[in-house]
Design a protein around this motif. Structure first.
Motif, PDB file in Angstrom:
ATOM      1  N   ALA A 101       0.880  -1.094   0.094  1.00 34.27           N
ATOM      2  CA  ALA A 101      -0.152  -0.043   0.036  1.00 34.27           C
ATOM      3  C   ALA A 101       0.938   1.288  -0.101  1.00 34.27           C
ATOM      4  CB  ALA A 101      -0.939   0.085   1.167  1.00 34.27           C
ATOM      5  N   THR A 102       0.740   2.292  -0.923  1.00 33.29           N
ATOM      6  CA  THR A 102       1.435   3.704  -0.851  1.00 33.29           C
ATOM      7  C   THR A 102       0.513   4.620  -0.899  1.00 33.29           C
ATOM      8  OG1 THR A 102       1.638   3.268  -3.204  1.00 33.29           O
ATOM      9  CG2 THR A 102       3.284   2.363  -1.946  1.00 33.29           C
ATOM     10  N   ASP A 103       0.762   5.877  -0.715  1.00 34.64           N
ATOM     11  CA  ASP A 103      -0.058   7.252  -0.859  1.00 34.64           C
ATOM     12  C   ASP A 103       1.112   8.190  -0.780  1.00 34.64           C
ATOM     13  OD1 ASP A 103      -3.012   8.302  -0.639  1.00 34.64           O
ATOM     14  OD2 ASP A 103      -1.671   9.812  -0.063  1.00 34.64           O
ATOM     15  N   ALA A 104       1.327   8.761  -1.998  1.00 37.63           N
ATOM     16  CA  ALA A 104       2.210   9.746  -2.083  1.00 37.63           C
ATOM     17  C   ALA A 104       2.015  11.130  -1.479  1.00 37.63           C
ATOM     18  CB  ALA A 104       2.787   9.837  -3.641  1.00 37.63           C
ATOM     19  N   GLU A 105       0.894  11.235  -1.208  1.00 36.26           N
ATOM     20  CA  GLU A 105       0.374  12.845  -0.846  1.00 36.26           C
ATOM     21  C   GLU A 105       0.175  12.782   0.619  1.00 36.26           C
ATOM     22  OE1 GLU A 105      -2.900  13.689  -3.377  1.00 36.26           O
ATOM     23  OE2 GLU A 105      -1.837  13.454  -5.302  1.00 36.26           O
ATOM     24  N   SER A 106      -1.098  12.350   1.213  1.00 32.59           N
ATOM     25  CA  SER A 106      -1.233  12.640   2.508  1.00 32.59           C
ATOM     26  C   SER A 106      -0.858  11.283   3.328  1.00 32.59           C
ATOM     27  CB  SER A 106      -2.749  12.816   3.008  1.00 32.59           C
ATOM     28  OG  SER A 106      -3.409  11.787   2.436  1.00 32.59           O
ATOM     29  N   THR A 115     -15.684  -9.433   7.678  1.00 32.05           N
ATOM     30  CA  THR A 115     -15.128  -9.444   9.138  1.00 32.05           C
ATOM     31  C   THR A 115     -13.880  -8.930   9.344  1.00 32.05           C
ATOM     32  OG1 THR A 115     -16.688 -11.249   9.859  1.00 32.05           O
ATOM     33  CG2 THR A 115     -14.721 -10.596  11.280  1.00 32.05           C
ATOM     34  N   THR A 116     -13.694  -8.010  10.235  1.00 38.60           N
ATOM     35  CA  THR A 116     -11.974  -7.469  10.166  1.00 38.60           C
ATOM     36  C   THR A 116     -11.265  -8.540  10.976  1.00 38.60           C
ATOM     37  OG1 THR A 116     -12.905  -5.083  10.116  1.00 38.60           O
ATOM     38  CG2 THR A 116     -10.731  -5.919  11.101  1.00 38.60           C
ATOM     39  N   ALA A 117     -10.200  -9.045  10.513  1.00 39.32           N
ATOM     40  CA  ALA A 117      -9.211  -9.963  10.889  1.00 39.32           C
ATOM     41  C   ALA A 117      -8.221  -9.182  11.695  1.00 39.32           C
ATOM     42  CB  ALA A 117      -8.575 -10.568   9.762  1.00 39.32           C
ATOM     43  N   CYS A 118      -7.840  -7.996  11.080  1.00 38.58           N
ATOM     44  CA  CYS A 118      -6.804  -7.007  11.786  1.00 38.58           C
ATOM     45  C   CYS A 118      -6.597  -5.658  11.324  1.00 38.58           C
ATOM     46  CB  CYS A 118      -5.217  -8.039  12.007  1.00 38.58           C
ATOM     47  SG  CYS A 118      -4.745  -8.647  10.646  1.00 38.58           S
ATOM     48  N   THR A 119      -6.116  -4.842  12.008  1.00 36.41           N
ATOM     49  CA  THR A 119      -5.631  -3.584  11.493  1.00 36.41           C
ATOM     50  C   THR A 119      -4.150  -3.304  11.761  1.00 36.41           C
ATOM     51  OG1 THR A 119      -8.054  -2.973  11.666  1.00 36.41           O
ATOM     52  CG2 THR A 119      -6.427  -1.176  11.338  1.00 36.41           C
ATOM     53  N   THR A 120      -3.540  -2.490  10.831  1.00 36.10           N
ATOM     54  CA  THR A 120      -2.207  -2.100  10.801  1.00 36.10           C
ATOM     55  C   THR A 120      -2.002  -0.695  10.539  1.00 36.10           C
ATOM     56  OG1 THR A 120       0.053  -2.449  10.515  1.00 36.10           O
ATOM     57  CG2 THR A 120      -1.466  -3.235   8.835  1.00 36.10           C
ATOM     58  N   THR A 121      -1.153   0.065  11.043  1.00 40.75           N
ATOM     59  CA  THR A 121      -0.938   1.418  10.704  1.00 40.75           C
ATOM     60  C   THR A 121       0.264   1.936  10.159  1.00 40.75           C
ATOM     61  OG1 THR A 121      -0.616   1.935  12.807  1.00 40.75           O
ATOM     62  CG2 THR A 121      -2.786   2.383  12.377  1.00 40.75           C
ATOM     63  N   THR A 122       1.361   0.595  10.152  1.00 43.45           N
ATOM     64  CA  THR A 122       2.622   1.081   9.545  1.00 43.45           C
ATOM     65  C   THR A 122       3.114  -0.035   8.695  1.00 43.45           C
ATOM     66  OG1 THR A 122       3.563  -0.097  11.706  1.00 43.45           O
ATOM     67  CG2 THR A 122       3.304   2.449  11.810  1.00 43.45           C
ATOM     68  N   ALA A 123       3.988   0.451   8.117  1.00 44.30           N
ATOM     69  CA  ALA A 123       4.676  -0.610   7.045  1.00 44.30           C
ATOM     70  C   ALA A 123       5.821  -1.217   7.669  1.00 44.30           C
ATOM     71  CB  ALA A 123       5.287   0.270   5.983  1.00 44.30           C
ATOM     72  N   PRO A 124       5.770  -2.700   7.524  1.00 44.75           N
ATOM     73  CA  PRO A 124       5.311  -3.433   6.128  1.00 44.75           C
ATOM     74  C   PRO A 124       4.003  -3.669   6.643  1.00 44.75           C
ATOM     75  CG  PRO A 124       6.704  -4.965   7.418  1.00 44.75           C
ATOM     76  CD  PRO A 124       7.113  -3.265   7.893  1.00 44.75           C
ATOM     77  N   TYR A 125       2.838  -3.677   5.854  1.00 43.56           N
ATOM     78  CA  TYR A 125       1.388  -3.906   6.058  1.00 43.56           C
ATOM     79  C   TYR A 125       1.097  -5.314   6.130  1.00 43.56           C
ATOM     80  CZ  TYR A 125       1.409   1.290   5.252  1.00 43.56           C
ATOM     81  OH  TYR A 125       1.976   2.358   5.493  1.00 43.56           O
ATOM     82  N   ALA A 126       1.201  -5.752   7.188  1.00 38.55           N
ATOM     83  CA  ALA A 126       1.010  -7.491   7.670  1.00 38.55           C
ATOM     84  C   ALA A 126       0.098  -7.583   8.731  1.00 38.55           C
ATOM     85  CB  ALA A 126       2.404  -8.188   7.304  1.00 38.55           C
ATOM     86  N   CYS A 127      -0.359  -8.771   9.040  1.00 40.71           N
ATOM     87  CA  CYS A 127      -0.785  -9.004  10.318  1.00 40.71           C
ATOM     88  C   CYS A 127      -1.133 -10.577  10.121  1.00 40.71           C
ATOM     89  CB  CYS A 127      -2.106  -8.222  10.521  1.00 40.71           C
ATOM     90  SG  CYS A 127      -3.600  -8.762   9.684  1.00 40.71           S
ATOM     91  N   ALA A 128      -1.439 -10.979  11.480  1.00 40.99           N
ATOM     92  CA  ALA A 128      -1.606 -12.572  11.712  1.00 40.99           C
ATOM     93  C   ALA A 128      -3.094 -12.911  11.827  1.00 40.99           C
ATOM     94  CB  ALA A 128      -0.799 -12.993  12.881  1.00 40.99           C
TER      95      ALA A 128
END
Length: 600
Positions: free
Chosen positions: A71-76, A94-107
């Protein structure tokens, strides 16, 4: 010096308030009331959604699975990436997990849910609040013994290979039985039995009726048995479509319309190929058509003069083909003058462009385009053209609403005239109230699939009296039912599925919307609970009514498909809808504006 946007808006707001106060102070009119509204407008720094892709996991999986996304976003910048799954038999994510920092991965702990097939997706939100939903990927969760019957496809024909997989079966000597029943039935019959690894079954569908079937697999090892999820609504279609080549006439010259009729009661017509063959030669393609009407314009000047045969070949979605009887002995002769009028469409309003095609070996002196009141022979010239393009603009507001016939008259270099076939029954309707646009929007469901929360928006060109759409309605939220029907039920093809809106079982006066793609499985009808509202918006100084239908849960039926091909909807309004003054809505259809896209 140019002031910042927010400062300029603030200054304009203060100036407007001062003018209002000034005009009130200098007026001798009786004061009734005053209203003050304060708004702050800021220009967004980022109008671009983030880029997002979800990695395809292995299959089958068990235990804890690491989900990853790029995931990338060059502006905001990115605010969050949410990983979601759609469990077997579920209609909500259903939400499995949420992450806010790279690398974007979760268990994702797959043991928390049932075994079976899962759809996965990711949602990325940037700092400006824009959201991107990734394409859906799929995997199979098998933490216990799991039997999976591979889906052979929505439509099958001939001999079909059915593959069963047994996961976590250990070293037990598993035997598999594949069973079938009519769609939605409960009386299961054996298709194949005693299958050992690799558990492959051949299904001779030609021995079955052309109908929809449900399939499942049962794996047994001693006293232990496990049943797969049902693979539902598999349509068997071994019947060829019907197709007829329409006689194009003779002699043929200039640009000619070639047409075939085709239908298929099963999976629907996939395409129709119109073909020609010179005397003693093989067939070649005139055009390939994928939607009804199966018609195309072809310049016969590309063919050598002589005798030709014409035929049509239809192929349905299942792959069955049929060839029409040949229309033979039709002569192409482009040594004479010819003229034809292009069909401007069934409905005309405002300034309509009328065009003609003409050719002559002796040259063209002029082409006159004419109109007459429908069914009469009193022709009036619209224009005379002496060079290509042979066209003119007809200001239809200068004639009364009604039915009109059109034709073109060619005068060649010798002074001889030829008259085109009449394009009849074209309706001029300049009623102020008309349909102008139709749009859909995805709520929070699967793109290209009809889900709760999706919306259908119908925009009129003027204000509509809500009570003319359905009795007693004022435009406030009203419970309705949205009905989706497969095009085959409507006498069309699988790509002519349609939507209409019902209240208490009767159609409301909105007309119908043609989806122009296959959102409903063969010969199925789905009805969803919905809410209908009407609002008034002002566009370019004109008040317009916008009717919004928000879809809810499935009420009855089913068979909804996920569409991946973009299309453009067509809304045919009801003339029973009226303006507050009693003016009827024009019958002119409205085509969805913007680029073709997946609906919902």
């Amino acid at each position: 010096m140019r002031l910042p946007t927010t400062l300029r808006l603030a200054v304009l707001g203060l100036l407007g308030a001062w003018l209002v106060l000034a005009s009130t102070a200098s007026s001798d009119a009786t004061y009734v009331r005053s209203t003050t509204n304060t708004a702050t407008v800021r220009a967004a720094a980022d109008w671009t959604p983030p880029a997002l892709a979800l990695a395809q996991p292995a299959t089958p999986v068990q235990g804890t699975l690491t989900l990853t996304a790029s995931a990338t976003d060059a502006e905001s910048g990115l605010a969050s990436v949410v990983f979601q799954y759609l469990a077997p038999g579920s209609s909500s994510w259903t939400t499995a997990c949420t992450t806010t920092t790279a690398p974007y991965a979760c268990a994702w702990d797959t043991r928390a849910g049932a075994d079976g097939g899962y759809d996965l997706r990711a949602r990325a939100v940037n700092g400006a609040g824009y959201t991107t939903v990734s394409d859906v990927v799929s995997t199979t969760v098998a933490n216990n013994v799991l039997v999976v019957l591979a889906n052979p496809g929505e439509v099958v024909r001939g001999t079909v290979s059915l593959k069963t997989s047994v996961y976590n079966g250990g070293a037990l000597p598993w035997l598999v039985t594949v069973q079938y029943t009519t769609s939605g039935g409960s009386s299961w019959k054996t298709l194949c039995s005693g299958l050992s690894a690799p558990f492959t079954c051949s299904w001779p569908t030609t021995a079955f009726s052309n109908d929809s079937f449900d399939l499942r697999a049962v794996a047994t090892a001693g006293p232990t048995s496990s049943i797969s999820a049902v693979v539902g609504d598999v349509l068997v279609d071994n019947a060829a479509p019907t197709v007829t080549m329409v006689d194009p006439g003779s002699p043929l010259s200039g640009t000619t319309t070639f047409t075939a009729t085709a239908s298929d009661a099963g999976a629907g017509v996939q395409q129709v190929v119109l073909q020609y063959a010179p005397s003693g030669g093989g067939y070649q393609t005139l055009c390939t058509l994928t939607a009804d009407p199966y018609s195309c314009r072809y310049a016969t000047t590309a063919l050598a003069d002589g005798s030709y045969a014409f035929r049509a070949v239809a192929t349905d979605v299942a792959g069955n083909t049929a060839t029409s009887s040949a229309v033979t002995g039709r002569v192409v002769d482009n040594t004479v003058s010819s003229v034809s009028l292009d069909d401007p469409g069934a409905f005309l309003s405002g300034r309509a462009t009328i065009t003609a095609q003409a050719s002559s070996t002796s040259g063209i002196a002029s082409v006159r385009i004419q109109y007459a009141v429908g069914g009469t022979t009193s022709w009036t010239d619209l224009c005379t053209a002496t060079a290509t393009p042979y066209a003119c603009t007809w200001d239809t507001t200068t004639v009364p609403n009604g039915s009109y016939d059109l034709r073109a008259v060619l005068t060649d270099g010798r002074g001889a005239t030829s008259t085109s076939a009449v394009v009849s029954g074209r309706k001029v309707d300049n009623s102020r109230l008309r349909a102008v646009d139709v749009q859909t929007a995805n709520g929070d469901g699967t793109a290209g699939h009809v889900d709760a929360g999706d919306t259908l928006t119908l925009t009129y060109g003027d204000v509509v009296a809500p009570g003319s759409i359905t009795a007693g309605w004022t435009g406030t939220a009203l419970p309705v039912t949205v009905r989706l029907r497969d095009g085959n039920l409507l006498g069309g093809t699988s790509k002519t599925d349609a939507i209409d809106v019902l209240r208490n079982g009767a159609a409301v006066q909105l007309g119908s919307v043609g989806l122009r793609e296959d959102y409903v499985k063969g010969r199925k009808t789905a009805q969803l609970n919905a809410t209908m509202t009407a609002t008034t918006v002002t566009v370019d100084g004109v008040d317009r009514t916008v009717v919004t239908i928000t879809l809810g849960t499935l009420a009855s039926g089913g068979g909804l498909r996920t569409v991946t091909t973009p299309s453009t909807m067509l809304w045919t309004p009801s003339t029973a809808a009226q303006s507050p003054s009693g003016g009827a809505c024009a019958a002119t259809p409205a085509t969805e504006s913007g680029a073709a896209d997946r609906e919902f």
